[in-house]
Write a protein that holds these residues in place. Structure first.
Motif, PDB file in Angstrom:
ATOM      1  N   ASP A  52       0.837  -1.214   0.000  1.00 13.79           N
ATOM      2  CA  ASP A  52       0.000   0.000   0.000  1.00 13.79           C
ATOM      3  C   ASP A  52       0.865   1.255   0.000  1.00 13.79           C
ATOM      4  O   ASP A  52       0.608   2.213  -0.740  1.00 13.79           O
ATOM      5  CB  ASP A  52      -0.909   0.012   1.237  1.00 13.79           C
ATOM      6  CG  ASP A  52      -1.915  -1.119   1.228  1.00 13.79           C
ATOM      7  OD1 ASP A  52      -2.333  -1.530   0.134  1.00 13.79           O
ATOM      8  OD2 ASP A  52      -2.275  -1.594   2.319  1.00 13.79           O
ATOM      9  N   ARG A  99      -2.935   0.995   8.110  1.00 13.69           N
ATOM     10  CA  ARG A  99      -3.233   2.099   7.180  1.00 13.69           C
ATOM     11  C   ARG A  99      -3.927   3.247   7.896  1.00 13.69           C
ATOM     12  O   ARG A  99      -3.670   4.428   7.601  1.00 13.69           O
ATOM     13  CB  ARG A  99      -4.096   1.586   6.029  1.00 13.69           C
ATOM     14  CG  ARG A  99      -3.382   0.574   5.130  1.00 13.69           C
ATOM     15  CD  ARG A  99      -4.282   0.053   4.037  1.00 13.69           C
ATOM     16  NE  ARG A  99      -4.613   1.103   3.075  1.00 13.69           N
ATOM     17  CZ  ARG A  99      -5.490   0.949   2.079  1.00 13.69           C
ATOM     18  NH1 ARG A  99      -6.128  -0.216   1.939  1.00 13.69           N
ATOM     19  NH2 ARG A  99      -5.720   1.947   1.243  1.00 13.69           N
ATOM     20  N   GLU A 108      -4.276   7.148   6.417  1.00 17.06           N
ATOM     21  CA  GLU A 108      -4.941   6.975   5.126  1.00 17.06           C
ATOM     22  C   GLU A 108      -6.449   7.164   5.294  1.00 17.06           C
ATOM     23  O   GLU A 108      -7.046   6.673   6.261  1.00 17.06           O
ATOM     24  CB  GLU A 108      -4.657   5.592   4.547  1.00 17.06           C
ATOM     25  CG  GLU A 108      -3.237   5.390   4.080  1.00 17.06           C
ATOM     26  CD  GLU A 108      -3.082   4.105   3.276  1.00 17.06           C
ATOM     27  OE1 GLU A 108      -3.910   3.889   2.365  1.00 17.06           O
ATOM     28  OE2 GLU A 108      -2.163   3.337   3.568  1.00 17.06           O
TER      29      GLU A 108
END
Length: 427
Positions: free
Chosen positions: A346, A399, A404
């Motif tokens: 990612d 994340r 994010e």
């Protein structure tokens, strides 16, 4: 083909408790013409039988042994057949019904034993009653999807039973397909990387590259994974456990981290690399598709293996220094290590580093910050279960810690748990 014969060739008698059968090498093209799949089918439906029923009628009567042919599986096997590595060492099991052939006046497969009775001659007449495939139908009928010349020249090992009754055919099929124990994935991955020196790097499949890197990370003394990965091979060193760990890091987990960076479809890549591009010439990595969406796909295709390895080594150094340090390491299960690899992917997709230096800078900056926050999260909570769903949850938690904006992508039922475990850091 001569004298009205579709096939004629030597066969070897094999004697086992179930009885005798004959082993022969028969071209796939012959088998396509001289056999038929024997589908498992219900002959009598108990619900449609008159009352009262005797005991056996309550279960219905069955015939055949084989499952329905799966189109996608046939395509996958056909793609393998077209490679230079195609091989089917296991036998196709066939049943020749001599009695029915005699009843309908059709010629039949025959075996004539030679002197001593151990070696015989197997003959298949033109227009013979078709033998039934007891096991191996997908391997055989995948040849309908390849070039006819390939089917003519590709011999298949066959075990031919003569006059074996239907119940015994079903028993053989069931025994074959229930008693097989799958090879552990870690061992299978090692076999993909067996003797990496036997092929130039330009022909290394994603699995071969991934196993090579996993093993090197395990054996290189300045690696964070040094002697911590379980190698599924006799004579391999006993791996050390991480602090608080109950079992070592699995080879398959590390391999999956590498695979996730270089290929979204390793099987496709492996088959393309094994495909014929000339007489005994294999495909090269540089000819593989680049629109794969794996974050380091271009590095893999361009054979930037040293850069991939250096980045992985630095990533695991940071993981080891923060997550696996102290008296109790965290995120050490196989699903956790795969989730860490997912998080690395990612990060690389977001930052799109062009050079190794850029990639290492991005990993150092973000992973150091995120992993320090992760030490404050209770990853031992049942919410982070040891399943594929748990793997996704670990990845999502990392994340979220990285800031994010994925909150709206989370399953509504899971959001309270993310808030409970991460607090405001999840918003």
């Amino acid at each position: 083909m001569n004298n009205g014969l579709l096939f004629s060739g030597p066969a070897l008698r094999v004697t086992q408790p179930v009885g005798d059968f004959w082993v022969a090498a028969i071209p796939a093209a012959v088998l396509l013409e001289a056999t038929l799949p024997d589908r498992l089918r219900l002959l009598t439906d108990p619900a449609q039988q008159p009352q009262p029923k005797v005991d056996w009628e309550l279960a219905g009567a069955l015939a055949g042994t084989q499952r329905k042919l799966e189109g996608e599986r046939l395509k996958q096997i056909a793609a393998f057949i077209d490679t230079l590595e195609a091989t089917f060492p296991n036998s196709i099991i066939l049943a020749v019904d001599e009695a029915s052939a005699n009843e309908d006046a059709l010629p039949t497969w025959t075996i004539v034993a030679g002197e001593g009775g151990q070696i015989g001659k197997l003959s298949v007449p033109q227009g013979a009653r078709k033998a039934r495939v007891v096991d191996g139908q997908h391997r055989l009928y995948a040849f309908t999807l390849v070039d006819p010349d390939t089917s003519k020249n590709f011999e298949l090992l066959c075990a031919v039973f003569f006059g074996i009754p239907d119940p015994m055919q079903a028993f053989i099929f069931a025994t074959i397909n229930t008693n097989q124990k799958p090879v552990r994935r870690g061992m299978a991955m090692n076999l993909y990387g067996y003797n990496v020196e036997d092929r130039p790097r330009s022909e290394w499949s994603p699995e071969k590259l991934a196993v090579f890197m996993a093993r090197r990370l395990n054996f290189e003394e300045d690696s964070a994974l040094y002697r911590r990965v379980k190698i599924e091979a006799e004579g391999a060193p006993v791996p050390e456990l991480l602090p608080g760990g109950k079992r070592p890091i699995t080879m398959a987990a590390v391999v999956d981290v590498v695979l996730g960076l270089v290929s979204r479809n390793p099987k496709r890549d492996r088959e393309l690399l094994a495909s014929r591009t000339g007489l005994l010439t294999r495909g090269k990595r540089t000819a593989l598709p680049r629109d794969d969406r794996a974050p380091l796909r271009n590095w893999y295709v361009d054979e930037r293996d040293a850069d991939i390895y250096a980045l992985l080594k630095e990533f695991f150094r940071i993981v080891n220094g923060i997550l696996w340090s102290g008296n109790q390491a965290i995120l050490i299960r196989a699903v956790d290590i795969r989730a860490l690899g997912d998080f690395l992917g990612d990060l690389l997709r977001r930052t799109r580093p062009a050079t190794l230096s850029d990639a290492i800078d991005a990993v150092r900056l973000e992973c150091t910050s995120v992993f320090r926050r992760a030490r404050e999260v209770s990853f031992g909570d049942p919410f982070f279960e040891a399943t594929y769903r748990g793997r996704r949850r670990v990845e999502n938690a990392l994340r979220l810690l990285a800031g994010e904006p994925i909150w709206d992508q989370l399953t509504p039922n899971d959001r309270p748990d993310y808030e409970r475990l991460l607090g405001r850091r999840s918003r």
